[in-house]
Structures are given as structure tokens and as C-alpha cells.
Write an enzyme that holds these catalytic residues in place. Structure first.
Site, PDB file in Angstrom:
ATOM      1  N   GLU A 126      -0.391   4.922  -0.415  1.00  0.00           N
ATOM      2  CA  GLU A 126      -1.122   6.180  -0.598  1.00  0.00           C
ATOM      3  C   GLU A 126      -0.171   7.367  -0.512  1.00  0.00           C
ATOM      4  O   GLU A 126       0.690   7.404   0.383  1.00  0.00           O
ATOM      5  CB  GLU A 126      -2.197   6.358   0.471  1.00  0.00           C
ATOM      6  CG  GLU A 126      -3.470   5.596   0.185  1.00  0.00           C
ATOM      7  CD  GLU A 126      -3.587   4.361   1.024  1.00  0.00           C
ATOM      8  OE1 GLU A 126      -2.530   3.797   1.375  1.00  0.00           O
ATOM      9  OE2 GLU A 126      -4.727   3.957   1.317  1.00  0.00           O
ATOM     10  N   LYS A 181      -2.819   0.554 -24.860  1.00  0.00           N
ATOM     11  CA  LYS A 181      -3.271   0.429 -26.255  1.00  0.00           C
ATOM     12  C   LYS A 181      -2.040   0.439 -27.166  1.00  0.00           C
ATOM     13  O   LYS A 181      -1.232  -0.464 -27.069  1.00  0.00           O
ATOM     14  CB  LYS A 181      -4.269   1.544 -26.577  1.00  0.00           C
ATOM     15  CG  LYS A 181      -5.546   1.455 -25.707  1.00  0.00           C
ATOM     16  CD  LYS A 181      -6.599   2.467 -26.122  1.00  0.00           C
ATOM     17  CE  LYS A 181      -7.901   2.292 -25.374  1.00  0.00           C
ATOM     18  NZ  LYS A 181      -7.971   3.051 -24.109  1.00  0.00           N
ATOM     19  N   ARG A 210      -2.546  -2.490 -18.392  1.00  0.00           N
ATOM     20  CA  ARG A 210      -3.824  -1.774 -18.309  1.00  0.00           C
ATOM     21  C   ARG A 210      -3.719  -0.670 -17.246  1.00  0.00           C
ATOM     22  O   ARG A 210      -3.421  -0.956 -16.078  1.00  0.00           O
ATOM     23  CB  ARG A 210      -4.889  -2.784 -17.896  1.00  0.00           C
ATOM     24  CG  ARG A 210      -6.250  -2.519 -18.408  1.00  0.00           C
ATOM     25  CD  ARG A 210      -6.934  -3.831 -18.660  1.00  0.00           C
ATOM     26  NE  ARG A 210      -6.603  -4.275 -19.995  1.00  0.00           N
ATOM     27  CZ  ARG A 210      -7.295  -3.926 -21.084  1.00  0.00           C
ATOM     28  NH1 ARG A 210      -8.350  -3.152 -20.984  1.00  0.00           N
ATOM     29  NH2 ARG A 210      -6.937  -4.351 -22.274  1.00  0.00           N
ATOM     30  N   TYR A 224       0.853  -1.203   0.000  1.00  0.00           N
ATOM     31  CA  TYR A 224       0.000   0.000   0.000  1.00  0.00           C
ATOM     32  C   TYR A 224       0.880   1.241   0.000  1.00  0.00           C
ATOM     33  O   TYR A 224       1.826   1.318   0.778  1.00  0.00           O
ATOM     34  CB  TYR A 224      -0.884   0.010   1.253  1.00  0.00           C
ATOM     35  CG  TYR A 224      -2.337  -0.217   0.929  1.00  0.00           C
ATOM     36  CD1 TYR A 224      -2.980   0.576  -0.013  1.00  0.00           C
ATOM     37  CD2 TYR A 224      -3.068  -1.216   1.574  1.00  0.00           C
ATOM     38  CE1 TYR A 224      -4.320   0.353  -0.318  1.00  0.00           C
ATOM     39  CE2 TYR A 224      -4.403  -1.424   1.273  1.00  0.00           C
ATOM     40  CZ  TYR A 224      -5.028  -0.643   0.326  1.00  0.00           C
ATOM     41  OH  TYR A 224      -6.336  -0.846   0.018  1.00  0.00           O
ATOM     42  N   ASP A 239      -7.066  13.710 -25.016  1.00  0.00           N
ATOM     43  CA  ASP A 239      -7.134  12.300 -24.634  1.00  0.00           C
ATOM     44  C   ASP A 239      -6.480  11.518 -25.766  1.00  0.00           C
ATOM     45  O   ASP A 239      -7.078  11.322 -26.824  1.00  0.00           O
ATOM     46  CB  ASP A 239      -8.608  11.895 -24.442  1.00  0.00           C
ATOM     47  CG  ASP A 239      -8.765  10.432 -24.061  1.00  0.00           C
ATOM     48  OD1 ASP A 239      -7.819   9.650 -24.259  1.00  0.00           O
ATOM     49  OD2 ASP A 239      -9.851  10.069 -23.566  1.00  0.00           O
ATOM     50  N   THR A 268      -4.291   6.241 -21.773  1.00  0.00           N
ATOM     51  CA  THR A 268      -4.192   4.917 -21.179  1.00  0.00           C
ATOM     52  C   THR A 268      -2.820   4.375 -21.576  1.00  0.00           C
ATOM     53  O   THR A 268      -2.172   4.893 -22.491  1.00  0.00           O
ATOM     54  CB  THR A 268      -5.309   3.978 -21.686  1.00  0.00           C
ATOM     55  OG1 THR A 268      -5.375   4.057 -23.102  1.00  0.00           O
ATOM     56  CG2 THR A 268      -6.644   4.348 -21.084  1.00  0.00           C
TER      57      THR A 268
END
Ligand code: DSN
Length: 413
Positions: free
Chosen positions: A53, A226, A232, A51, A197, A223
Site C-alpha cells: 500500500e 488490449k 490485465r 503487500y 479513455d 487498460t
């Protein structure tokens, strides 16, 4: 995969079936690709246990020395790849990343411009039933009915009329390059924040094949899975003056702990994209898309905008008398995967549209070139022109498999 095989044969079996499907079929969904084995190893690594954060140097939990180093490498490589001033590599995927941009820089109800979904935009570009369309006053621009392309004069008129606080440029189903400079000029003229985008074309931009909006746009989102061929996920690049707001919106605004195993995968993919081979890959993706588009046109396919500048082709099957949904299903059965898609001004519905969307990132990763694009166009035509001929479909399935097995999938043994 031996641990999964021993512990959970049910899941193991489906992964094995999927591996076979990916090896023996032709992947034409333009938003899909094959990552390297190195990227997959990172995504399946012990980094998933942690973790973290916060951001490098400013975390809430201890034990971050390795995590910080990995996230900093991802950021540095992304900056080098795109020439960005500031990068946030934590967004889980494209939709959360776009939502974070809006959350950072807009108030609910503000006016924004984005490309309409059935004209090639994304659900996060203002679809009325999506969060973007409900939370903000999206004015949606369309493509021109005759050319299938975005008419920048129409965009300008809409911007002057509605005075948006933000203009979003980018797409998920638009086959042409975007006139970034004109978008930026219009945004400046009306005092709007410019957001690009580039999820679909990031790999082509990183590979130098298409023009980059990063030098002059305020915010650029992509992203990572692609054409960029990473895991991903997503990232946001922005000018330094927006950095604080973007970082705060991603965490703690919208997300909790970042997925550091995926961030390691992003770092590896950015490292791969910085290599000279990636430039050749990006060029071939575009060359293949052009070859496939021409080969389809020769066989009577109607292409939206009559071609492509990118990796993506949108075909309207109305003249073939086969709806997109049926084409997708039958092509699936012969091992050719693509997706049904609305075309601009579609008279049919999104779940049963007139078109199909296809592209070349995945087949190019396998090493396929122009001769294979000709073969693919031929199979598309033979299947769609003989949509009820199951004997022919069985024969084509074998032909597809034979060709595919000559082109190994990176990362699959
Ligand atoms: N689902 C992606 C695509 O296929 O383009 C966009 O989110």
C-alpha cells in the site's frame, strides 16, 4: 504448470482446454490479445506475495526495495512510451481506473459528458444503471445516424448547453479514430476537464499509428491488456497538476494493496512496446482491420461507419437476417470467437443485439496478415449465410484449425 498439474488436476485440465482453444481458434474479440511469455511469468511470479500500500518511497509496510524499483520502472517506461507527465500504474483494471478519475476530480452529482453505451461508449462512461451513471449527471452523446460517426458539432452544442465539469472521450465499440483536438477545444471552450479513455487503441497510439491525446488532454486512461498487449490491468496518465488528486483517489480512495506482480507485467509489456517491432505490429493491426473490413464489405456485410480506422469493426447483421447472439454462438462452435454487440440505434436488446464486434489485435500477434483476413471474412460469410448448416460448420472448424496451427501463439508452447 507442473505444480498445478500435481496439486489440482481439476483446474489444470481447464487451463489445458483453454490453451487448446486459444491455439486452435481465431480470436477476434477486439479487446483481447496474447501477452508474451515474459509478461505471463511476471504475473505468475512471487511478487504476488507482497503487500505494498502506498507509492514508491512512501509505503505503509516494510520490505519494499524490489517492489519500489519495479513500480518505478513501470512508471518510467509508461512516461517514455506516451510522453506523459505523471503516471499511476496501480489501477486494477479499466473500470476502477475511470472510477478513480471521477472520484479524484468530480463531486457526486456533477455533470459529465460521455459516449452512450449502445453508440460505442463504456459502462463507466455514464450508463444509467452503472456507478458512473448513478453517481454523476452524465449527458450522453451519440453517433450520427447516417454516418455512424461522432459529429463534433453535436458534441459542442451539448457541451455549450450542459456546461459539463468533465468531458470523457473514448470508446469500447466505435471503429473510428477520435478527433482528440476537437474534443479538447470543446472542453476548453466550456471550462471542462478533458479525459481520454484510450483503452482500445493505446497500442496503436504507442505504435505511432493513431494520434495521441496525451500531449494535450488533462487525463488519459488506458487498460494495459488490449492493443497494448500487456497483462490485465490499467493505468492513468495525467498532467502534473492533477497528479496528487489522481494518486489519492486510486490509493487510498478506492484501492488497497496494488498488484505488484501485474505491475511487473505492465513494466515488461511497456518495455516490449518501446521496441521498434511494436511499431510494425501496430501498423499491421490497422492494416489487417482495414483488409478484414473491406473483405467483409465485399461479402455484403454492413459495417457501422462503413469501415474502420483502428483495430475494431462493428457489423450490423440485420441484412443477413441473423442476430448477433446467434452469430456469436455458431461462430464459437467453428472456433471463431467474437462478441455480439449492439449497433447504434439498435432495435434489439443488449443481450440479443443486431451486431457483432470484431478486431485484429490477437490475430496480428500470431503473425496473420491480409491473406488470412480474406480467409476469415470468407469463413464469417459462409457461416452466417448458412447458419443452420451443421455439416458445413464442421468442415469450416477443420479449416480454421488447420490455418491456426500454422500461426503459433506467443507464450503458448
Ligand atoms: N470489456 C471491454 C471490451 O471488451 O471492450 C471493455 O471493458
Amino acid at each position: 504448470m507442473s505444480a498445478i498439474q500435481t496439486q489440482d488436476s481439476e483446474i489444470f485440465e481447464f487451463i489445458e482446454h483453454e490453451k487448446k482453444r486459444q491455439k486452435e481458434g481465431i480470436e477476434l474479440i477486439p479487446s483481447e490479445n496474447y501477452t508474451s511469455a515474459a509478461v505471463m511469468e511476471a504475473c505468475g511470479s512471487i511478487l504476488t506475495n507482497k503487500y505494498s500500500e502506498g507509492y514508491p518511497g512512501k509505503r505503509y509496510y516494510g520490505g519494499q526495495e524490489n517492489i519500489d524499483a519495479i513500480e518505478n520502472i513501470a512508471i518510467d517506461r509508461a512516461k517514455k512510451l506516451f510522453g506523459a507527465e505523471h503516471v499511476n500504474v496501480q489501477p486494477y483494471s479499466g473500470s476502477p481506473a475511470n472510477t478513480a478519475i471521477y472520484f479524484a476530480l468530480l463531486n457526486f452529482g456533477d455533470t459529465v459528458m460521455g459516449l452512450k453505451l449502445d453508440h460505442g461508449g463504456h459502462i463507466t462512461h455514464g450508463l444509467p444503471i452503472a456507478f458512473s451513471g448513478k453517481a454523476y449527471n452524465f449527458i450522453q452523446y451519440e453517433v450520427d445516424k447516417n454516418t455512424g460517426k461522432i459529429d463534433m458539432e453535436v458534441v459542442r452544442k451539448l457541451a455549450l448547453e450542459h456546461k459539463p465539469k468533465m468531458i470523457v472521450a473514448g470508446f469500447t465499440a466505435y471503429p473510428r479514430d477520435i478527433e482528440w483536438k476537437k474534443f479538447k477545444e470543446i472542453a476548453d471552450e466550456v471550462g471542462a476537464i478533458s479525459v481520454a479513455d484510450i483503452s482500445h487503441t493505446a497500442g496503436l497510439i504507442a505504435g505511432g499509428v493513431l494520434e495521441s491525446p496525451v500531449p494535450f488532454f488533462d487525463v488519459v486512461m488506458t487498460t494495459t491488456h488490449k492493443t497494448l498487449r500487456g497483462p490485465r490491468g490499467a493505468m492513468i496518465m495525467c498532467k502534473e497538476k492533477f497528479a496528487k488528486a489522481i494518486d489519492r483517489a486510486v490509493f487510498p480512495g478506492l484501492q488497497g494493496g496494488p498488484h505488484e506482480h501485474i505491475i511487473a507485467g505492465k513494466a515488461i509489456a511497456f518495455g516490449e512496446a518501446l521496441k521498434p517491432e511494436f511499431k510494425a505490429y501496430a501498423k499491421q493491426v490497422q492494416t489487417n482491420a482495414r483488409a478484414l473490413a473491406e473483405a467483409m464489405k465485399k461479402r455484403g456485410f454492413t459495417l457501422v461507419s462503413d469501415g474502420t480506422d483502428t483495430h475494431l469493426i462493428l457489423a450490423d447483421l440485420t441484412n443477413k437476417g441473423v442476430p448477433g447472439k446467434q452469430a456469436q454462438a455458431v461462430l464459437d462452435s467453428v472456433g471463431i470467437t467474437l462478441n455480439k454487440n449492439t449497433v447504434p440505434f439498435d432495435s434489439r436488446t443488449p443481450m440479443d443485439p443486431s451486431g457483432i464486434r470484431l478486431g485484429t489485435p490477437a490475430v496480428t500477434t500470431r503473425g496473420m496478415k491480409e491473406p488470412e483476413m480474406e480467409m476469415i471474412a470468407d469463413w464469417l460469410d459462409r457461416v452466417i449465410s448458412n447458419i443452420e448448416d451443421t455439416a458445413l460448420h464442421a468442415q469450416i472448424k477443420e479449416e480454421v484449425k488447420t490455418m491456426c496451427l500454422k500461426f503459433p501463439v506467443p507464450g503458448i508452447i
